[in-house]
Design a protein around this motif. Structure first.
Motif, short mmCIF file in Angstrom:
data_model
loop_
_atom_site.label_atom_id
_atom_site.label_comp_id
_atom_site.label_asym_id
_atom_site.label_seq_id
_atom_site.Cartn_x
_atom_site.Cartn_y
_atom_site.Cartn_z
N LEU A 1 7.25 46.28 23.74
CA LEU A 1 6.78 47.47 22.79
C LEU A 1 5.77 48.34 23.82
O LEU A 1 5.56 49.41 23.59
CB LEU A 1 5.86 46.74 21.94
N ARG A 2 5.10 47.76 24.83
CA ARG A 2 4.11 48.49 25.78
C ARG A 2 4.77 49.48 26.53
O ARG A 2 4.52 50.57 26.71
CB ARG A 2 3.23 47.49 26.29
N GLY B 1 6.69 57.80 23.27
CA GLY B 1 6.97 58.82 24.01
C GLY B 1 7.07 60.07 23.01
O GLY B 1 7.04 60.97 23.52
N LYS B 2 7.08 60.04 21.68
CA LYS B 2 6.98 61.03 20.92
C LYS B 2 5.66 61.35 20.35
O LYS B 2 4.73 60.79 20.72
CB LYS B 2 7.67 60.70 19.47
N VAL C 1 4.72 37.23 24.36
CA VAL C 1 4.33 38.10 25.35
C VAL C 1 5.53 39.20 25.78
O VAL C 1 5.27 40.43 25.76
CB VAL C 1 3.84 37.19 26.56
N LEU C 2 6.68 38.71 25.68
CA LEU C 2 7.72 39.47 26.20
C LEU C 2 7.75 40.57 25.37
O LEU C 2 8.33 41.67 25.61
CB LEU C 2 8.94 38.74 26.19
N ILE D 1 18.77 49.16 26.91
CA ILE D 1 19.00 48.03 27.67
C ILE D 1 17.67 47.13 27.25
O ILE D 1 17.81 45.99 27.39
CB ILE D 1 18.70 48.83 29.21
N ALA D 2 16.38 47.52 27.25
CA ALA D 2 15.35 46.85 27.18
C ALA D 2 15.35 46.21 25.74
O ALA D 2 15.06 44.88 25.71
CB ALA D 2 14.06 47.82 27.00
N ALA D 3 15.95 46.70 24.73
CA ALA D 3 16.19 46.24 23.44
C ALA D 3 16.80 45.04 23.42
O ALA D 3 16.67 43.84 22.99
CB ALA D 3 16.38 47.17 22.38
N GLY D 4 18.28 45.31 24.02
CA GLY D 4 19.18 44.26 24.24
C GLY D 4 18.61 43.20 25.03
O GLY D 4 19.21 41.93 24.66
#
Length: 283
Positions: A274-275, A282-283, A268-269, A209-212
């Motif tokens: 990425l943050r 998380g890996k 910035v977005l 969702i975040a990537a899209g």
């Protein structure tokens, strides 16, 4: 001896990798970094040395209205694209492979269709005498034609149609990696369908969702053709403003300032994405 050989092999590998990357790095530098630096220079050097272009851009209510409209349209298009694209991506992930490929081919084919042709097609469909208004009037749902072009509605419809594949594809990839056994385990533990979605499927699909959303929002910020044709002058977006500055051939400083403000917002977005939504973190 073996350490020396290993060190030499590592150096050789690094040199060969750099040799492969060098053309790409030069291409990026020539077509991206150099133009951006030139815009930055012109934004502070033309017509006079200083930050007057940025002061005029951020201090004018007219230009601030364009910024506000740009972010509002991008936010609405992103939200609508997620709401529509999520069920489609989920269906593509769970339907039989044969049908999934057919539907996916249709979606990809729409991306390959000329952007101008798709926008003009929506102009024909959305106008007062278009198919949509005629159908609604024929069904008795409306008495008079709806105003669907030269306003926010037309821009949202046209841009959402164009942006949907950029939500569906990353979401489908993420949903396909989710083990169905997790959902079955949640159901066996007493979770209902809505709980399985809200507490299992939705959190696991957040990276998609975040990537899209990021892709759609950033692309919407810099869109030009669709808002110009479907939105009219009352719904001007930042890309149209930059085009006006540049087309005059005398306002390169203002155009560069507007373009760089848009670039900073985009970076910035991307940093926020990425943050907080980087799967590798998380890996």
């Amino acid at each position: 001896m073996s350490v020396t050989v290993a060190t030499g092999a590592v150096k050789t590998k690094r040199e060969s990798t750099l040799g492969y990357l060098l053309p790409a790095l030069l291409l990026i530098a020539f077509f991206f970094i150099v133009p951006v630096l030139m815009l930055l220079m012109r934004s502070v050097l033309e017509p006079e040395v200083g930050l007057q272009n940025y002061e005029a851009l951020l201090g004018s209510t007219t230009y601030l209205r364009v910024f506000l409209n740009t972010f509002m349209v991008a936010s609405i298009v992103t939200l609508v694209s997620i709401v529509i694209g999520y069920p489609v991506a989920w269906l593509l992930a769970i339907m039989p492979e044969r049908w999934s490929r057919i539907v996916l081919a249709i979606i990809v084919l729409s991306m390959w269709t000329n952007l101008l042709a798709r926008t003009y097609a929506w102009m024909v469909l959305l106008q007062r005498t278009g198919v949509i208004n005629k159908t609604l009037m024929g069904l008795g749902l409306i008495d008079t034609p709806l105003a669907l072009v030269n306003n926010l509605v037309g821009v949202t419809i046209g841009m959402t149609y164009i942006m949907l594949p950029f939500v569906i594809l990353p979401l489908m990839g993420v949903i396909r990696t989710i083990d169905p056994a997790i959902l079955r385990a949640a159901a066996l533990c007493g979770a209902g369908k809505m709980q399985c979605f809200l507490r299992v499927l939705l959190p696991l699909s957040l990276p998609g969702i975040a990537a899209g959303a990021l892709m759609v929002f950033v692309m919407s910020l810099g869109y030009f053709v669709t808002p110009a044709l479907l939105g009219g002058t009352s719904n001007m977006m930042l890309a149209e403003l930059v085009a006006q500055f540049v087309q005059s051939l005398v306002d390169w400083g203002m155009g560069g300032a507007a373009a760089l403000v848009l670039l900073v917002v985009t970076l910035v977005l991307y940093a926020v994405q990425l943050r907080y939504f980087n799967p590798a973190q998380g890996k």
